[in-house]
Design a protein around this motif. Structure first.
Motif, PDB file in Angstrom:
ATOM      1  N   THR A  49      -5.669  -9.366  -3.260  1.00  0.00           N
ATOM      2  CA  THR A  49      -4.746  -8.439  -3.922  1.00  0.00           C
ATOM      3  C   THR A  49      -4.686  -7.088  -3.216  1.00  0.00           C
ATOM      4  O   THR A  49      -3.827  -6.269  -3.531  1.00  0.00           O
ATOM      5  N   PHE A  50      -5.590  -6.851  -2.273  1.00  0.00           N
ATOM      6  CA  PHE A  50      -5.616  -5.558  -1.580  1.00  0.00           C
ATOM      7  C   PHE A  50      -4.502  -5.529  -0.541  1.00  0.00           C
ATOM      8  O   PHE A  50      -4.407  -6.396   0.327  1.00  0.00           O
ATOM      9  N   ASN A  51      -3.653  -4.509  -0.616  1.00  0.00           N
ATOM     10  CA  ASN A  51      -2.534  -4.387   0.325  1.00  0.00           C
ATOM     11  C   ASN A  51      -2.146  -2.923   0.438  1.00  0.00           C
ATOM     12  O   ASN A  51      -1.722  -2.310  -0.536  1.00  0.00           O
ATOM     13  N   MET A  52      -2.307  -2.366   1.623  1.00  0.00           N
ATOM     14  CA  MET A  52      -1.940  -0.977   1.877  1.00  0.00           C
ATOM     15  C   MET A  52      -0.871  -0.917   2.954  1.00  0.00           C
ATOM     16  O   MET A  52      -0.815  -1.768   3.848  1.00  0.00           O
ATOM     17  N   THR A  53      -0.014   0.097   2.875  1.00  0.00           N
ATOM     18  CA  THR A  53       0.984   0.349   3.912  1.00  0.00           C
ATOM     19  C   THR A  53       0.883   1.808   4.330  1.00  0.00           C
ATOM     20  O   THR A  53       0.900   2.710   3.484  1.00  0.00           O
TER      21      THR A  53
END
Length: 306
Positions: free
Chosen positions: A172-176
């Protein structure tokens, strides 16, 4: 000349957008009391192909793309392909597909496809897309702490508008981010993490992500608290402590005195033996992560019994 232009315009209107007009014009001079001009004209239409159908992007990579389409209702002998972008492309094909090569990773392109036959070129249908961005280079972990880590990398070849960061241990970890560095917090001390960094383009329509580069790290274990000296004899000292917050693989114990020792244990207690009666000893204990990364030390001192 004005008369000829008028005839040409009328013929084009009659033939429509995708048909080429032809004009037959004859001028006859007859003798009589004076010159008589008899002008005869007629026009027809040379049929041209219609617009291609169902243009789509079949395949795209960092440096190439494949377009395919269906032929128009009217017959076509070939197709003209014009690509706007860097680099631009302009070529003809005879089948209902086109291979676009030598593209730049991450660049934006618009392709126009039109059918043609011996007489005329039909209207064009267009499609826009991004080439897949390249792979980021040299992902490096900087400033590793118990609960955070800073990552940096070099931009890929070509273009990238942002970067996506994923964590292998947490789907679930998602960075932009838009720069080529990031600090990731809220980590668990002493845990192992694998981070995936990839270049991204096309956020305004359909985001396209390149192949990822990965890096694996351990966060620094937390400091040990509540270190106790529970039992002292003439030649032994029994030490115990509480498990630090987070995780650890083992503990390191440094014993300063005569004699000095270095020990590794896997539980929260240890009996240090073979000491000299009446000597002063300093005990330093620190947690160790799975890759050997050590946390801060906790220190306590005592004399052995005489």
């Amino acid at each position: 000349m004005i008369f000829c232009d008028t005839i040409r315009s009328m013929a084009q209107i009659a033939c429509g957008q995708y048909h080429k007009p032809f004009i037959l014009l004859s001028i006859i001079w007859l003798n009589g009391d004076g010159w008589e001009h008899h002008i005869h004209w007629s026009c027809g239409c040379i049929s041209g192909p219609g617009i291609i159908r169902n243009l789509n992007l079949k395949l795209v990579s960092t440096s190439s793309a494949v377009l395919e389409w269906e032929s128009p209702q009217e017959g076509a002998t070939g197709y003209k392909v014009i690509v706007i972008g860097d680099p631009p492309l302009d070529f003809n094909v005879t089948l209902e597909n086109a291979d676009l090569s030598q593209l730049i990773p991450g660049n934006y392109y618009t392709a126009f496809i039109s059918a043609y036959n011996e007489s005329k070129e039909g209207g064009a249908l267009s499609i826009s897309f991004n080439a897949v961005p390249g792979k980021v280079q040299n992902v490096t972990a900087l400033n590793i702490n118990p609960t955070s880590v800073a990552l940096s990398w070099q931009p890929p070849e070509g273009n990238a508008s942002s970067y996506g960061i994923q964590m292998l241990q947490d789907p679930t970890f998602n960075m932009t981010v838009t720069s080529n560095s990031v600090t990731i917090g809220n980590l668990t001390p002493g845990n192992d993490y694998t981070f995936l960094v990839s270049a991204v383009v096309g956020e305004n329509h359909l985001p396209l992500q390149g192949n990822s580069s990965d890096i694996s790290i351990y966060t620094i274990p937390n400091v040990i608290e509540n270190m106790n000296i529970d039992n002292i004899t003439t030649n032994t000292v029994f030490l115990s402590w509480t498990h630090p917050a987070g995780n650890r693989s083992s503990y390191g114990i440094e014993v300063l005195g005569i004699p000095s020792k270095n020990l590794t244990v896997y539980s929260e207690s240890v009996l240090v033996d073979q000491l000299v009666p009446g000597n002063y000893y300093t005990f330093s204990i620190f947690a160790i992560a799975g890759n050997g990364l050590s946390g801060k030390t906790t220190v306590n001192s005592t004399f052995t019994g005489e």
